[in-house]
Design a protein around this motif. Structure first.
Motif, PDB file in Angstrom:
ATOM      1  N   TYR A  51       0.831  -1.201   0.000  1.00  0.00           N
ATOM      2  CA  TYR A  51       0.000   0.000   0.000  1.00  0.00           C
ATOM      3  C   TYR A  51       0.867   1.254   0.000  1.00  0.00           C
ATOM      4  CZ  TYR A  51      -4.136  -2.834   1.028  1.00  0.00           C
ATOM      5  OH  TYR A  51      -5.167  -3.728   0.956  1.00  0.00           O
ATOM      6  N   TYR A  52       2.015   1.177   0.645  1.00  0.00           N
ATOM      7  CA  TYR A  52       2.924   2.320   0.654  1.00  0.00           C
ATOM      8  C   TYR A  52       3.452   2.599  -0.746  1.00  0.00           C
ATOM      9  CZ  TYR A  52       2.753   1.655   5.695  1.00  0.00           C
ATOM     10  OH  TYR A  52       2.328   1.526   6.982  1.00  0.00           O
ATOM     11  N   ASP A  53       3.730   1.533  -1.506  1.00  0.00           N
ATOM     12  CA  ASP A  53       4.174   1.701  -2.889  1.00  0.00           C
ATOM     13  C   ASP A  53       3.063   2.330  -3.732  1.00  0.00           C
ATOM     14  OD1 ASP A  53       6.619   0.523  -2.278  1.00  0.00           O
ATOM     15  OD2 ASP A  53       5.929  -1.487  -2.846  1.00  0.00           O
ATOM     16  N   LEU A  54       1.825   1.891  -3.513  1.00  0.00           N
ATOM     17  CA  LEU A  54       0.705   2.467  -4.261  1.00  0.00           C
ATOM     18  C   LEU A  54       0.574   3.962  -4.007  1.00  0.00           C
ATOM     19  CD1 LEU A  54      -2.148  -0.179  -3.823  1.00  0.00           C
ATOM     20  CD2 LEU A  54      -1.056   0.527  -5.951  1.00  0.00           C
ATOM     21  N   LEU A  55       0.772   4.359  -2.754  1.00  0.00           N
ATOM     22  CA  LEU A  55       0.653   5.768  -2.400  1.00  0.00           C
ATOM     23  C   LEU A  55       1.927   6.562  -2.703  1.00  0.00           C
ATOM     24  CD1 LEU A  55      -1.214   5.341   0.997  1.00  0.00           C
ATOM     25  CD2 LEU A  55      -2.147   6.334  -1.089  1.00  0.00           C
ATOM     26  N   GLY A  56       3.030   5.862  -2.947  1.00  0.00           N
ATOM     27  CA  GLY A  56       4.275   6.539  -3.260  1.00  0.00           C
ATOM     28  C   GLY A  56       4.949   7.153  -2.053  1.00  0.00           C
ATOM     29  N   VAL A  57       4.779   6.550  -0.874  1.00  0.00           N
ATOM     30  CA  VAL A  57       5.397   7.047   0.354  1.00  0.00           C
ATOM     31  C   VAL A  57       6.183   5.916   1.015  1.00  0.00           C
ATOM     32  CG1 VAL A  57       3.629   8.793   0.784  1.00  0.00           C
ATOM     33  CG2 VAL A  57       3.340   6.528   1.744  1.00  0.00           C
ATOM     34  N   ALA A  99      -0.199  12.587  -0.323  1.00  0.00           N
ATOM     35  CA  ALA A  99       0.020  11.667  -1.436  1.00  0.00           C
ATOM     36  C   ALA A  99      -1.313  11.130  -1.949  1.00  0.00           C
ATOM     37  CB  ALA A  99       0.920  10.522  -0.995  1.00  0.00           C
ATOM     38  N   TYR A 100      -2.218  10.783  -1.042  1.00  0.00           N
ATOM     39  CA  TYR A 100      -3.522  10.262  -1.448  1.00  0.00           C
ATOM     40  C   TYR A 100      -4.306  11.306  -2.237  1.00  0.00           C
ATOM     41  CZ  TYR A 100      -8.387   8.865  -1.202  1.00  0.00           C
ATOM     42  OH  TYR A 100      -9.676   8.565  -1.530  1.00  0.00           O
ATOM     43  N   ARG A 101      -4.292  12.551  -1.761  1.00  0.00           N
ATOM     44  CA  ARG A 101      -5.045  13.593  -2.479  1.00  0.00           C
ATOM     45  C   ARG A 101      -4.496  13.806  -3.886  1.00  0.00           C
ATOM     46  NH1 ARG A 101      -5.987  18.115   2.248  1.00  0.00           N
ATOM     47  NH2 ARG A 101      -7.591  16.961   3.343  1.00  0.00           N
ATOM     48  N   ASP A 102      -3.179  13.857  -3.994  1.00  0.00           N
ATOM     49  CA  ASP A 102      -2.574  14.058  -5.312  1.00  0.00           C
ATOM     50  C   ASP A 102      -2.908  12.908  -6.252  1.00  0.00           C
ATOM     51  OD1 ASP A 102      -1.481  16.425  -4.415  1.00  0.00           O
ATOM     52  OD2 ASP A 102       0.506  15.571  -4.024  1.00  0.00           O
ATOM     53  N   LEU A 103      -2.766  11.675  -5.760  1.00  0.00           N
ATOM     54  CA  LEU A 103      -3.031  10.511  -6.607  1.00  0.00           C
ATOM     55  C   LEU A 103      -4.521  10.342  -6.905  1.00  0.00           C
ATOM     56  CD1 LEU A 103      -0.487   7.976  -5.109  1.00  0.00           C
ATOM     57  CD2 LEU A 103      -0.388   9.090  -7.349  1.00  0.00           C
ATOM     58  N   GLU A 163      -8.432   1.699  -1.174  1.00  0.00           N
ATOM     59  CA  GLU A 163      -8.189   0.599  -0.233  1.00  0.00           C
ATOM     60  C   GLU A 163      -6.887   0.820   0.531  1.00  0.00           C
ATOM     61  OE1 GLU A 163      -7.327  -4.198  -0.300  1.00  0.00           O
ATOM     62  OE2 GLU A 163      -8.218  -3.242  -2.062  1.00  0.00           O
ATOM     63  N   ALA A 164      -5.851   1.255  -0.186  1.00  0.00           N
ATOM     64  CA  ALA A 164      -4.561   1.521   0.460  1.00  0.00           C
ATOM     65  C   ALA A 164      -4.684   2.643   1.478  1.00  0.00           C
ATOM     66  CB  ALA A 164      -3.509   1.878  -0.594  1.00  0.00           C
ATOM     67  N   TYR A 165      -5.359   3.710   1.098  1.00  0.00           N
ATOM     68  CA  TYR A 165      -5.506   4.850   2.016  1.00  0.00           C
ATOM     69  C   TYR A 165      -6.366   4.485   3.220  1.00  0.00           C
ATOM     70  CZ  TYR A 165      -6.469   9.464   3.868  1.00  0.00           C
ATOM     71  OH  TYR A 165      -6.587  10.538   4.707  1.00  0.00           O
ATOM     72  N   ALA A 166      -7.425   3.712   3.011  1.00  0.00           N
ATOM     73  CA  ALA A 166      -8.290   3.311   4.125  1.00  0.00           C
ATOM     74  C   ALA A 166      -7.511   2.498   5.153  1.00  0.00           C
ATOM     75  CB  ALA A 166      -9.484   2.515   3.606  1.00  0.00           C
ATOM     76  N   THR A 167      -6.580   1.686   4.689  1.00  0.00           N
ATOM     77  CA  THR A 167      -5.783   0.864   5.601  1.00  0.00           C
ATOM     78  C   THR A 167      -4.685   1.678   6.277  1.00  0.00           C
ATOM     79  OG1 THR A 167      -6.203  -1.090   4.260  1.00  0.00           O
ATOM     80  CG2 THR A 167      -4.335  -1.189   5.766  1.00  0.00           C
ATOM     81  N   ARG A 191      -3.270   0.243  10.239  1.00  0.00           N
ATOM     82  CA  ARG A 191      -1.899   0.435   9.767  1.00  0.00           C
ATOM     83  C   ARG A 191      -0.916  -0.433  10.547  1.00  0.00           C
ATOM     84  NH1 ARG A 191       1.284   6.225   9.119  1.00  0.00           N
ATOM     85  NH2 ARG A 191       3.148   5.362   8.164  1.00  0.00           N
ATOM     86  N   SER A 192      -1.095  -0.505  11.863  1.00  0.00           N
ATOM     87  CA  SER A 192      -0.215  -1.348  12.683  1.00  0.00           C
ATOM     88  C   SER A 192      -0.335  -2.816  12.282  1.00  0.00           C
ATOM     89  CB  SER A 192      -0.557  -1.188  14.158  1.00  0.00           C
ATOM     90  OG  SER A 192      -0.321   0.123  14.581  1.00  0.00           O
ATOM     91  N   ALA A 193      -1.571  -3.273  12.082  1.00  0.00           N
ATOM     92  CA  ALA A 193      -1.774  -4.663  11.674  1.00  0.00           C
ATOM     93  C   ALA A 193      -1.174  -4.912  10.289  1.00  0.00           C
ATOM     94  CB  ALA A 193      -3.268  -4.994  11.665  1.00  0.00           C
ATOM     95  N   TYR A 194      -1.329  -3.961   9.381  1.00  0.00           N
ATOM     96  CA  TYR A 194      -0.763  -4.112   8.042  1.00  0.00           C
ATOM     97  C   TYR A 194       0.763  -4.116   8.086  1.00  0.00           C
ATOM     98  CZ  TYR A 194       0.275  -3.294   3.139  1.00  0.00           C
ATOM     99  OH  TYR A 194       0.777  -3.407   1.874  1.00  0.00           O
TER     100      TYR A 194
END
Length: 150
Positions: A9-15, A27-31, A56-60, A67-70
């Motif tokens: 999910y971090y790769d999807l968001l680019g962070v 990052a989420y707003r830009d993407l 889905e990535a941002y929600a997690t 986020r901790s579980a992920y």
């Protein structure tokens, strides 16, 4: 990225996984502007799939517990992560810039440390000052009465 490595999910968001909540939100707003089906030049099916994956990535990642579980699931630990220093060209969150301060100079107070005194605080301050002055006057009176102060 090889086909065997799965995109996080971090790769999807680019962070980076150590990114702050603010960096993730930016990052989420830009993407989301880039991949929203109504605003993108991509075909609708591709844009919809990318936008759903982004949501889905941002929600997690935006929810602390999820986020901790992920992070545990992907094997990332925050225990020994050194955070990057804040940018010095912008004031910290919650502190107005000099321009904002000039524009809002007629507000009653700027922050939690510059709030007006409540009625109870004013009364306590009045009692403290009057007690101090009363003690000072009593000491002077006693000194005059004993003849120690002429």
């Amino acid at each position: 990225m090889t086909s065997q490595q799965q995109q996080t999910y971090y790769d999807l968001l680019g962070v980076y996984p150590s990114a702050s909540e603010i960096e993730i939100r930016r990052a989420y707003r830009d993407l989301s502007k880039k991949y929203h089906p109504d605003t993108t030049t991509l075909n609708t099916a591709t844009a919809t799939a990318k936008f759903q994956a982004l949501n889905e990535a941002y929600a997690t990642v935006s929810h602390p517990d999820r986020r901790s579980a992920y992070d545990l699931k992907i094997g990332y630990s925050r225990l020994f992560v050194v955070q990057a220093p804040p940018r010095f060209d912008r004031p910290p969150v919650g502190i107005p810039s000099p321009l904002e301060h000039r524009q809002n100079r007629y507000r009653s107070y700027v922050g939690p440390t510059e709030r007006p005194l409540s009625g109870g605080e004013i009364f306590a301050l009045f009692m403290l000052i009057s007690t101090f002055l009363g003690c000072l006057l009593l000491a002077i009176f006693i000194g005059v009465a004993r003849g120690e102060i002429s």
